[in-house]
Design a protein around this motif. Structure first.
Motif, PDB file in Angstrom:
ATOM      1  N   SER A 302     -15.755 -68.204  26.290  1.00 21.84           N
ATOM      2  CA  SER A 302     -16.273 -68.952  27.439  1.00 21.84           C
ATOM      3  C   SER A 302     -17.526 -68.277  27.956  1.00 21.84           C
ATOM      4  O   SER A 302     -17.672 -67.052  27.853  1.00 21.84           O
ATOM      5  CB  SER A 302     -15.218 -69.034  28.543  1.00 21.84           C
ATOM      6  N   PRO A 303     -18.462 -69.027  28.549  1.00 21.47           N
ATOM      7  CA  PRO A 303     -19.699 -68.431  29.060  1.00 21.47           C
ATOM      8  C   PRO A 303     -19.452 -67.551  30.285  1.00 21.47           C
ATOM      9  O   PRO A 303     -18.412 -67.631  30.944  1.00 21.47           O
ATOM     10  CB  PRO A 303     -20.551 -69.661  29.419  1.00 21.47           C
ATOM     11  N   ASP A 304     -20.447 -66.729  30.606  1.00 25.10           N
ATOM     12  CA  ASP A 304     -20.313 -65.777  31.723  1.00 25.10           C
ATOM     13  C   ASP A 304     -20.121 -66.478  33.058  1.00 25.10           C
ATOM     14  O   ASP A 304     -19.287 -66.069  33.875  1.00 25.10           O
ATOM     15  CB  ASP A 304     -21.547 -64.868  31.775  1.00 25.10           C
ATOM     16  N   ASP A 305     -20.912 -67.507  33.318  1.00 25.14           N
ATOM     17  CA  ASP A 305     -20.802 -68.180  34.612  1.00 25.14           C
ATOM     18  C   ASP A 305     -19.442 -68.815  34.804  1.00 25.14           C
ATOM     19  O   ASP A 305     -18.900 -68.836  35.919  1.00 25.14           O
ATOM     20  CB  ASP A 305     -21.910 -69.231  34.755  1.00 25.14           C
ATOM     21  N   MET A 306     -18.855 -69.285  33.720  1.00 20.66           N
ATOM     22  CA  MET A 306     -17.521 -69.877  33.834  1.00 20.66           C
ATOM     23  C   MET A 306     -16.479 -68.805  34.146  1.00 20.66           C
ATOM     24  O   MET A 306     -15.570 -69.022  34.968  1.00 20.66           O
ATOM     25  CB  MET A 306     -17.164 -70.599  32.536  1.00 20.66           C
ATOM     26  N   ARG A 307     -16.606 -67.621  33.523  1.00 21.91           N
ATOM     27  CA  ARG A 307     -15.651 -66.544  33.822  1.00 21.91           C
ATOM     28  C   ARG A 307     -15.773 -66.099  35.268  1.00 21.91           C
ATOM     29  O   ARG A 307     -14.761 -65.797  35.927  1.00 21.91           O
ATOM     30  CB  ARG A 307     -15.884 -65.363  32.870  1.00 21.91           C
ATOM     31  N   ARG A 308     -16.984 -66.031  35.785  1.00 20.15           N
ATOM     32  CA  ARG A 308     -17.144 -65.666  37.199  1.00 20.15           C
ATOM     33  C   ARG A 308     -16.496 -66.712  38.103  1.00 20.15           C
ATOM     34  O   ARG A 308     -15.842 -66.375  39.095  1.00 20.15           O
ATOM     35  CB  ARG A 308     -18.630 -65.513  37.521  1.00 20.15           C
ATOM     36  N   THR A 309     -16.667 -67.974  37.755  1.00 17.24           N
ATOM     37  CA  THR A 309     -16.056 -69.045  38.554  1.00 17.24           C
ATOM     38  C   THR A 309     -14.539 -68.959  38.507  1.00 17.24           C
ATOM     39  O   THR A 309     -13.854 -69.105  39.534  1.00 17.24           O
ATOM     40  CB  THR A 309     -16.537 -70.411  38.047  1.00 17.24           C
ATOM     41  N   LEU A 310     -13.986 -68.707  37.321  1.00 13.52           N
ATOM     42  CA  LEU A 310     -12.534 -68.603  37.200  1.00 13.52           C
ATOM     43  C   LEU A 310     -12.009 -67.380  37.951  1.00 13.52           C
ATOM     44  O   LEU A 310     -10.916 -67.424  38.540  1.00 13.52           O
ATOM     45  CB  LEU A 310     -12.143 -68.527  35.719  1.00 13.52           C
ATOM     46  N   ASN A 311     -12.759 -66.280  37.953  1.00 14.10           N
ATOM     47  CA  ASN A 311     -12.334 -65.103  38.723  1.00 14.10           C
ATOM     48  C   ASN A 311     -12.218 -65.410  40.207  1.00 14.10           C
ATOM     49  O   ASN A 311     -11.293 -64.973  40.896  1.00 14.10           O
ATOM     50  CB  ASN A 311     -13.315 -63.950  38.507  1.00 14.10           C
ATOM     51  N   GLN A 312     -13.169 -66.180  40.729  1.00 14.76           N
ATOM     52  CA  GLN A 312     -13.118 -66.556  42.134  1.00 14.76           C
ATOM     53  C   GLN A 312     -11.903 -67.433  42.435  1.00 14.76           C
ATOM     54  O   GLN A 312     -11.275 -67.292  43.479  1.00 14.76           O
ATOM     55  CB  GLN A 312     -14.404 -67.289  42.516  1.00 14.76           C
ATOM     56  N   GLY A 317      -4.524 -66.669  43.736  1.00 17.90           N
ATOM     57  CA  GLY A 317      -3.170 -66.502  43.208  1.00 17.90           C
ATOM     58  C   GLY A 317      -2.714 -67.646  42.337  1.00 17.90           C
ATOM     59  O   GLY A 317      -1.604 -67.590  41.792  1.00 17.90           O
ATOM     60  N   ALA A 318      -3.505 -68.664  42.166  1.00 26.01           N
ATOM     61  CA  ALA A 318      -3.121 -69.813  41.351  1.00 26.01           C
ATOM     62  C   ALA A 318      -3.901 -69.787  40.043  1.00 26.01           C
ATOM     63  O   ALA A 318      -4.981 -69.208  39.976  1.00 26.01           O
ATOM     64  CB  ALA A 318      -3.404 -71.120  42.107  1.00 26.01           C
ATOM     65  N   PRO A 319      -3.355 -70.404  38.978  1.00 28.65           N
ATOM     66  CA  PRO A 319      -4.105 -70.453  37.721  1.00 28.65           C
ATOM     67  C   PRO A 319      -5.438 -71.182  37.919  1.00 28.65           C
ATOM     68  O   PRO A 319      -5.546 -72.128  38.698  1.00 28.65           O
ATOM     69  CB  PRO A 319      -3.173 -71.232  36.771  1.00 28.65           C
ATOM     70  N   ALA A 320      -6.449 -70.701  37.203  1.00 27.83           N
ATOM     71  CA  ALA A 320      -7.781 -71.297  37.296  1.00 27.83           C
ATOM     72  C   ALA A 320      -8.058 -72.069  36.007  1.00 27.83           C
ATOM     73  O   ALA A 320      -7.730 -71.618  34.904  1.00 27.83           O
ATOM     74  CB  ALA A 320      -8.847 -70.214  37.502  1.00 27.83           C
ATOM     75  N   LYS A 321      -8.667 -73.243  36.156  1.00 27.57           N
ATOM     76  CA  LYS A 321      -8.965 -74.096  35.005  1.00 27.57           C
ATOM     77  C   LYS A 321     -10.442 -74.478  35.016  1.00 27.57           C
ATOM     78  O   LYS A 321     -11.065 -74.564  36.067  1.00 27.57           O
ATOM     79  CB  LYS A 321      -8.106 -75.363  35.013  1.00 27.57           C
ATOM     80  N   THR A 338      -7.785 -72.256  30.616  1.00 25.31           N
ATOM     81  CA  THR A 338      -6.880 -71.923  31.727  1.00 25.31           C
ATOM     82  C   THR A 338      -6.636 -70.423  31.699  1.00 25.31           C
ATOM     83  O   THR A 338      -6.296 -69.862  30.649  1.00 25.31           O
ATOM     84  CB  THR A 338      -5.542 -72.673  31.591  1.00 25.31           C
ATOM     85  N   GLU A 339      -6.789 -69.741  32.845  1.00 25.36           N
ATOM     86  CA  GLU A 339      -6.577 -68.301  32.939  1.00 25.36           C
ATOM     87  C   GLU A 339      -5.563 -68.002  34.042  1.00 25.36           C
ATOM     88  O   GLU A 339      -5.530 -68.690  35.076  1.00 25.36           O
ATOM     89  CB  GLU A 339      -7.894 -67.569  33.205  1.00 25.36           C
ATOM     90  N   PHE A 340      -4.743 -66.933  33.800  1.00 23.44           N
ATOM     91  CA  PHE A 340      -3.693 -66.532  34.719  1.00 23.44           C
ATOM     92  C   PHE A 340      -3.913 -65.066  35.101  1.00 23.44           C
ATOM     93  O   PHE A 340      -4.327 -64.252  34.273  1.00 23.44           O
ATOM     94  CB  PHE A 340      -2.309 -66.688  34.088  1.00 23.44           C
ATOM     95  N   LEU A 341      -3.599 -64.728  36.325  1.00 22.45           N
ATOM     96  CA  LEU A 341      -3.716 -63.361  36.813  1.00 22.45           C
ATOM     97  C   LEU A 341      -2.393 -62.645  36.578  1.00 22.45           C
ATOM     98  O   LEU A 341      -1.341 -63.081  37.065  1.00 22.45           O
ATOM     99  CB  LEU A 341      -4.071 -63.359  38.300  1.00 22.45           C
TER     100      LEU A 341
END
Length: 868
Positions: A302-312, A317-321, A338-341
């Motif tokens: 995934s691109p960098d900007d998308m990873r930053r958005t998903l981190n936010q 506390g909820a999964p990011a898509k 979809t990423e989970f913490l």
């Protein structure tokens, strides 16, 4: 080691005292030595000389150099005394300094000794608290004989596991005796190597009671140290941990294998974005050789900007898509990420390939847009109301039909609001109870039956309304304006009635047979021409039945067989067909068969009996006229040919007489011979024109085509007309562009055309008039023309000037035979051209010959006859 350090300090102190005593003794010894040397100096002059030389500088400074030279014995005594004094002072000074340094060193050593004792006591306390047993061999114990009391090691720490229960003694040999098998031998050999060579070792030992010890030996300065650690309980715990680790490793391996079998890219990364692990599908997706390469190069899917958005998003506390696009296998793919913490602060992610879903969504959008575009282009109004009874879609025809505002429709009004708006604008049928009618309309949302009704609007329009349930809920309405359709139906009915009346009053017989070969339509003339009775044409009779009923009126069976096949056979070629039937009763019937678009066949019959008789009579008359014309042409040609021979003789003898070859002639005779020659030449020209015209009409004239210089043709025509024009006082001019060029034609006939035109112009001009010879060229033709300012031609005579034997000369001149313009027209038409005439009485005449540059084929047949 500790006790050795203490002994070293005392020894150093004793050595310092000995050095002090040695210094004092050395001074006395030095004095004695020097005295002995002085005594020996008196006995050995050479030795004294050596001392004198070495001490010469010092003796000079002391002022005793002269005495040295005069009395050697004096010198020797002086040297001895001086040396003794110097040495005594030096040793005394050195002894004082040594005593002071020894005192300072002793104080420092006392301080160091006390500090060392503190550290030794602390170390011994720590060793005593050691949970394991520690054996220490000092240098003194290592030098003692093995097995003796002096050779026993000092033991500190926990000794509970190595105490002899019978005596309570702690002994290294007792511990070795408790070991199982070769463990004791191995331990003893390892300890001996440690004590003798300082060799380190590490062993695992087992006692006869089953306890496990770890033995580790290593040198510590000049000492040898052995640690014994009881690891019986720890080993069991370690075994359990190893077993659990193996079980966990097997489970992890199976989980990793299963994860690698999943076709979805899965990964784990840190919060900072550092990629920590990925499965095989991830490695394939990024087209890397292996996982190590992915982790080393940190290849992210995934691109960098998308990873930053998903981190936010993950901070909540909820999964990011999110959706990303990546190139996988050379194709651009859409991925649903979809990423989970995780609890450890790491992030787990999975990517699902939704390319097909995205393509389907795009395809669905295109279909919806295409349907929307299609519906917008329809002239039929369409409106879709959702389950909430509000407007979801309408096309342009709907807006145009009802005249509703775009802003109102874009708000998504309800069905009831639309009806109220239409009622306010008087666009609904008049209703006695509008509310009941409206309620019934809205009840359609709960009904599964389709609706179809006609609305007759107050403005005279009629709208067909069709409604049915929409697959997504709600209703779809289709409004068709059938006003024009009703008008067309009415007009069609009127037109059909008119056509019916028209067919019934036609003299031609008309019959229409359907695809089944049965009679569908006919007029009275059809029954009359074939003598059918009314009852024979009732009930849609078949063509075969009608053919049998009228068999006595025809004897040409192939014609009827062909008509039957064209009407009744499905495999027949559907094409127009016509023909003629000669009936036994003398009637001649023309028929025409025309296939109709609906598969039916139109058959018409026309009674041509009277027309045929008239045509036969006209044909016979035409044949007679053609025969007479042919005979006339043959007669003219024959007579013209027969006239040429005597004319040639007359002209020849006239020229002999005119040339006075047999004697001189009188003026009167000259006048007569000139008249004979002129008349003979005119007659010869007339005969030649007649022959040329006859040749053209017979189709026997062939053109000799070549490249003709148009300018030369005009010059030749000018030379021909120059003399008669001067004689008649007529102005002659030539109009020819310098680049007129050439034309492919018969040069002789072109010149003949121009000469005939000039002869005609000279015949209709008088003194003072002008004649112009000219030519013009364009892309398709060359125009040759002759213009004069003579009498002109009356309008009633212009249509026949190109006919044969049409001659109208000037009032004071004799007219010609009337063949010149006829020949001009024939020659021009042979070249594929045409002739135009422009004339006005009193102003003049212009005759133009149009010769094509690219004629498809020169005509070789007869020219059009005059009047045809």
């Amino acid at each position: 080691m500790i006790f050795g350090t203490r002994g070293i300090g005392a020894a150093r102190y004793l050595r310092a005292a000995r050095y002090l005593r040695a210094g004092l003794g050395a001074a006395a010894f030095a004095g004695a030595s020097f005295a002995a040397s002085a005594a020996r100096a008196q006995e050995g002059p050479d030795l004294l000389a050596g001392w004198t030389d070495s001490l010469a500088p010092l003796l000079v400074d002391l002022g005793v150099a002269p005495a040295l030279a005069s009395d050697p014995s004096y010198v020797a005594g002086l040297l001895v005394a001086l040396t003794a004094v110097i040495l005594a002072n030096l040793f005394a000074l050195w002894g004082v300094r040594t005593v002071r340094a020894a005192r300072r060193l002793d104080a420092q050593r006392q301080e160091d000794y006390e500090s060392l004792m503190i550290r030794v006591n602390a170390a011994e306390a720590i060793l005593a608290a050691e949970p394991d047993a520690v054996f220490i061999w000092t240098p003194e114990t290592m030098k003692a004989a093995p097995g003796t009391l002096q050779a026993r090691a000092r033991i500190v720490g926990s000794t509970s596991a190595i105490v002899d229960p019978s005596s309570g003694a702690v002994d290294f040999d007792y511990f070795i005796s408790r070991l199982e098998g070769e463990h004791g031998v191995n331990l003893r050999e390892a300890v001996n190597r440690l004590r003798s060579r300082g060799a380190r070792f590490s062993l695992t030992l087992q006692t006869l009671q089953g306890r496990i010890f770890e033995a580790e030996g290593r040198p510590a300065g000049a000492q040898a140290v052995l640690w014994l650690r009881d690891v019986t309980g720890e080993r069991a715990e370690v075994s359990r941990l190893i077993e659990r680790a193996k079980t966990a490793e097997n489970a992890r391996a199976r989980l990793a294998e299963q994860v690698d079998c999943i076709p979805l890219p899965i990964w784990r990364r840190s919060e900072e974005g550092m990629l920590l692990w990925a499965n095989a599908a991830y490695v394939r997706a990024v087209e890397a050789p292996d996982l190590d390469h992915v982790l080393e190069k940190q290849i992210h899917l995934s691109p960098d900007d998308m990873r930053r958005t998903l981190n936010q998003k993950l901070t909540a506390g909820a999964p990011a898509k999110g959706t990303a696009h990546a190139v996988i296998g050379g194709e651009r793919r859409a991925l649903d990420v979809t990423e989970f913490l995780l609890e450890a602060g790491q992030i787990a992610g999975v990517a699902v390939d939704v390319t097909a879903l995205e393509q389907m969504e795009q395809e669905l959008k295109r279909h919806i847009e295409a349907h929307r575009t299609t519906l917008d282009r329809l002239t039929t109004a369409v409106a879709i109301f959702g389950p909430d009874k509000r407007l979801k879609f309408h096309n342009e025809a709907y807006e145009k039909l009802w005249g509703l505002e775009e802003a109102f429709l874009q708000e998504g009004p309800s069905d009831g609001e639309v009806l109220d708006q239409l009622r306010a604008a008087r666009r609904l049928p008049e209703q006695a109870n509008y509310q009941d009618w409206k309620a019934k309309r809205l009840d359609l949302y709960r009904s599964s039956e389709p609706l179809e009704e006609y609305w007759h609007l107050p403005d005279g329009q009629t709208v067909r309304v069709m409604g049915q349930a929409h697959p997504f809920g709600g209703l779809i309405y289709v409004y068709e304006n059938v006003t024009e359709k009703l008008h067309l139906e009415s007009s069609y009915n009127v037109l059909e009635h008119v056509q019916r009346e028209t067919l019934d009053n036609l003299k031609e017989a008309v019959a229409v047979f359907g695809t089944d070969g049965r009679l569908k339509l006919h007029n009275p003339a059809y029954a009359q021409i074939w003598n059918f009775k009314p009852e024979q044409l009732e009930g849609e009779p078949h063509f075969n039945e009608l053919a049998e009923a009228s068999a006595y009126l025809y004897d040409n069976e192939p014609v009827w067989t062909d008509l039957r096949a064209r009407i009744t056979s499905a495999g027949a070629v559907r094409a127009e067909h016509d023909g003629r039937i000669n009936r036994p009763d003398g009637a001649v019937i023309d028929y025409a068969l025309v296939p109709l678009p609906d598969g039916a066949t139109l058959l018409t019959f026309v009674d041509m009996t009277d027309s045929t008789r008239m045509e036969r009579a006209l044909r016979e008359r035409n044949e007679a006229l053609e025969t007479a014309d042919r005979l006339k042409s043959e007669f003219i040609s024959h007579v013209s040919y027969q006239l040429r021979t005597p004319l040639t003789n007359i002209i020849g003898f006239g020229e002999i007489l005119e040339a006075e070859m047999f004697g001189e002639l009188t003026p009167k005779q000259h006048e007569y011979t000139v008249g004979i020659l002129d008349s003979s030449n005119q007659l010869l020209d007339l005969v030649n024109d007649i022959l040329d015209l006859a040749t053209v009409e017979a189709g026997a004239m062939a053109l000799e085509v070549s490249e003709v210089e148009i300018a030369e043709v005009l010059n030749a025509a000018e030379e021909f007309a120059q003399r008669p024009a001067q004689k008649a006082k007529i102005n002659l001019a030539v109009e020819c562009p310098p680049d007129i060029g050439v034309i492919k034609a018969d040069e002789r006939r072109i010149k003949q055309i121009m000469l005939n035109l000039l002869s005609n112009a000279l015949s209709f001009t008088q003194a003072g008039d002008a004649i112009t010879i000219g030519a013009a060229r364009n892309e398709n033709e060359v125009a040759l023309y002759v213009t004069d300012t003579g009498d002109g031609i009356k309008p009633e005579h212009q249509a026949t000037v190109f006919d044969r034997f049409e001659a109208r000369g000037a009032p004071d001149r004799q007219g010609g035979a009337g063949l010149g313009l006829a020949l001009v027209k024939s020659f021009v038409e042979l070249h594929g051209g045409w002739v135009t005439l422009e004339s006005e009485p009193g102003i003049g005449t212009r005759v133009t010959c149009h010769l094509p540059l690219h004629a498809a084929q020169m005509r070789a047949g007869p020219a059009l006859r005059a009047g045809e």
